[in-house]
Design a protein around this motif. Sequence first.
Motif, PDB file in Angstrom:
ATOM      1  N   ASP A 141      -5.015 -15.603 -15.318  1.00 49.11           N
ATOM      2  CA  ASP A 141      -5.871 -15.598 -16.506  1.00 49.11           C
ATOM      3  C   ASP A 141      -7.302 -15.972 -16.134  1.00 49.11           C
ATOM      4  OD1 ASP A 141      -6.299 -15.621 -19.491  1.00 49.11           O
ATOM      5  OD2 ASP A 141      -6.799 -17.718 -19.023  1.00 49.11           O
ATOM      6  N   ALA A 142      -7.452 -16.990 -15.281  1.00 47.94           N
ATOM      7  CA  ALA A 142      -8.786 -17.391 -14.846  1.00 47.94           C
ATOM      8  C   ALA A 142      -9.452 -16.271 -14.055  1.00 47.94           C
ATOM      9  CB  ALA A 142      -8.702 -18.658 -14.008  1.00 47.94           C
ATOM     10  N   ALA A 143      -8.679 -15.601 -13.189  1.00 50.50           N
ATOM     11  CA  ALA A 143      -9.220 -14.497 -12.402  1.00 50.50           C
ATOM     12  C   ALA A 143      -9.671 -13.347 -13.310  1.00 50.50           C
ATOM     13  CB  ALA A 143      -8.180 -14.010 -11.401  1.00 50.50           C
ATOM     14  N   ARG A 144      -8.887 -13.068 -14.342  1.00 50.11           N
ATOM     15  CA  ARG A 144      -9.252 -11.997 -15.279  1.00 50.11           C
ATOM     16  C   ARG A 144     -10.522 -12.365 -16.035  1.00 50.11           C
ATOM     17  NH1 ARG A 144      -8.969 -11.866 -20.310  1.00 50.11           N
ATOM     18  NH2 ARG A 144      -7.563 -13.666 -20.410  1.00 50.11           N
ATOM     19  N   ARG A 145     -10.598 -13.614 -16.544  1.00 51.49           N
ATOM     20  CA  ARG A 145     -11.791 -14.026 -17.274  1.00 51.49           C
ATOM     21  C   ARG A 145     -13.031 -14.006 -16.386  1.00 51.49           C
ATOM     22  NH1 ARG A 145     -11.486 -19.211 -18.668  1.00 51.49           N
ATOM     23  NH2 ARG A 145      -9.468 -19.688 -17.724  1.00 51.49           N
ATOM     24  N   ILE A 147     -14.115 -22.225 -14.972  1.00 50.75           N
ATOM     25  CA  ILE A 147     -13.365 -23.454 -14.702  1.00 50.75           C
ATOM     26  C   ILE A 147     -14.362 -24.569 -14.437  1.00 50.75           C
ATOM     27  CG2 ILE A 147     -11.723 -24.615 -13.161  1.00 50.75           C
ATOM     28  CD1 ILE A 147     -10.378 -22.457 -14.743  1.00 50.75           C
ATOM     29  N   GLU A 148     -14.314 -25.635 -15.231  1.00 48.70           N
ATOM     30  CA  GLU A 148     -15.238 -26.753 -15.035  1.00 48.70           C
ATOM     31  C   GLU A 148     -15.004 -27.414 -13.682  1.00 48.70           C
ATOM     32  OE1 GLU A 148     -15.092 -29.520 -18.228  1.00 48.70           O
ATOM     33  OE2 GLU A 148     -15.635 -28.073 -19.776  1.00 48.70           O
ATOM     34  N   GLU A 149     -16.095 -27.841 -13.054  1.00 50.03           N
ATOM     35  CA  GLU A 149     -16.071 -28.542 -11.766  1.00 50.03           C
ATOM     36  C   GLU A 149     -15.490 -27.684 -10.640  1.00 50.03           C
ATOM     37  OE1 GLU A 149     -14.569 -32.584 -11.878  1.00 50.03           O
ATOM     38  OE2 GLU A 149     -14.894 -32.645 -14.042  1.00 50.03           O
ATOM     39  N   LEU A 169     -10.846 -26.761  -7.533  1.00 51.07           N
ATOM     40  CA  LEU A 169     -10.016 -25.701  -6.988  1.00 51.07           C
ATOM     41  C   LEU A 169      -9.345 -26.079  -5.671  1.00 51.07           C
ATOM     42  CD1 LEU A 169     -12.194 -22.541  -7.699  1.00 51.07           C
ATOM     43  CD2 LEU A 169     -10.378 -23.537  -9.108  1.00 51.07           C
ATOM     44  N   ASN A 170      -9.975 -26.939  -4.875  1.00 49.19           N
ATOM     45  CA  ASN A 170      -9.389 -27.276  -3.574  1.00 49.19           C
ATOM     46  C   ASN A 170      -8.922 -28.727  -3.453  1.00 49.19           C
ATOM     47  OD1 ASN A 170     -11.719 -28.829  -3.146  1.00 49.19           O
ATOM     48  ND2 ASN A 170     -12.655 -27.365  -1.748  1.00 49.19           N
ATOM     49  N   ARG A 171      -9.158 -29.542  -4.453  1.00 46.04           N
ATOM     50  CA  ARG A 171      -8.869 -30.965  -4.315  1.00 46.04           C
ATOM     51  C   ARG A 171      -7.386 -31.254  -4.125  1.00 46.04           C
ATOM     52  NH1 ARG A 171     -10.368 -32.773 -10.538  1.00 46.04           N
ATOM     53  NH2 ARG A 171      -8.502 -31.887 -11.552  1.00 46.04           N
ATOM     54  N   SER A 195      -5.147 -24.523  -5.979  1.00 44.28           N
ATOM     55  CA  SER A 195      -5.427 -25.144  -7.256  1.00 44.28           C
ATOM     56  C   SER A 195      -4.370 -24.806  -8.301  1.00 44.28           C
ATOM     57  CB  SER A 195      -6.798 -24.686  -7.749  1.00 44.28           C
ATOM     58  OG  SER A 195      -7.006 -25.097  -9.075  1.00 44.28           O
ATOM     59  N   SER A 196      -4.082 -25.778  -9.118  1.00 48.44           N
ATOM     60  CA  SER A 196      -3.157 -25.559 -10.226  1.00 48.44           C
ATOM     61  C   SER A 196      -3.886 -25.002 -11.447  1.00 48.44           C
ATOM     62  CB  SER A 196      -2.453 -26.869 -10.597  1.00 48.44           C
ATOM     63  OG  SER A 196      -3.418 -27.862 -10.947  1.00 48.44           O
ATOM     64  N   VAL A 197      -5.238 -24.906 -11.385  1.00 43.66           N
ATOM     65  CA  VAL A 197      -6.002 -24.451 -12.549  1.00 43.66           C
ATOM     66  C   VAL A 197      -6.485 -23.012 -12.390  1.00 43.66           C
ATOM     67  CG1 VAL A 197      -6.765 -26.785 -13.082  1.00 43.66           C
ATOM     68  CG2 VAL A 197      -8.183 -25.346 -11.650  1.00 43.66           C
TER      69      VAL A 197
END
Length: 254
Positions: free
Chosen positions: A33-37, A83-85, A121-123, A27-29
């Motif tokens: 930062d996402a992992a920390r949050r 992360i939405e969706e 995340l996987n699309r 995933s590009s999202v």
Amino acid sequence: MNPTFPSLILCAVLLTVCCRHTPQAGSSVWDEDAARRNFEARHDPETWDMQLLEHDIENLGSEDAYMPFARNAFPVPVYNSIIEESFTGTGNIMTPDRETAKHIGDKTLLYNAFFNNRNVLNRDMLPDGMNNEVFFMIIVLTDFIDEEGSHAGSEIVSRNHPDIIGQGYFRTVNRKIDYVAFMTAERRQYAIVNMRLMDLDLGRCILVAPRRDGSLRFRQEKMPLIESSQADAFAEKLLSRPEIKRFFLDEGNI
């Protein structure tokens, strides 16, 4: 010896190690930062889904007693809050009985597969129109199918979202095959089968042949990106290969 030669060897080793442990492109999202949050949210009661926790507490003790790990209740952040969706569901597909079992000669085989639905995340990894992704399959040679269903069981759990983990077992006459498999948001993926650790980047399909002497034999096979509706066809094709037939028909097997 050329003085630069040891340095070149060291660089090559480091490059190999770095490349080996770099997760598959995903995933590009999802980033640091996402992992920390997500990590912080797991420790912050303000983010927890209390209705989900109450549901899990109410269902304590309802799990299959044969599973390798006992399920318990613990608080988790609201799904999709980081992360939405990123969560759209998970599932498993298996051959649960004599009618669905596979056969090679007089040998009986059962399988189970875990999948994760298409999400943000996987699309990027999945072809257009692919609804979900099978990230683990196990095919086991068995000599026992209980009409009551105690010979096999599995479950996939989303409570570690965005990491997905599943577990299960197969019972033979004299042995029990336990397994756990997981895929992280970074697409790191591993399985453990009776304490044998397997890197699923090297092959998402695990074949297990119990032996009459009590030991196990394993094969790890590559599996293309498939969705759950294609799992049975993949198993059929794999089991038709001559080397796979020889593996399961070996005279030392149960």
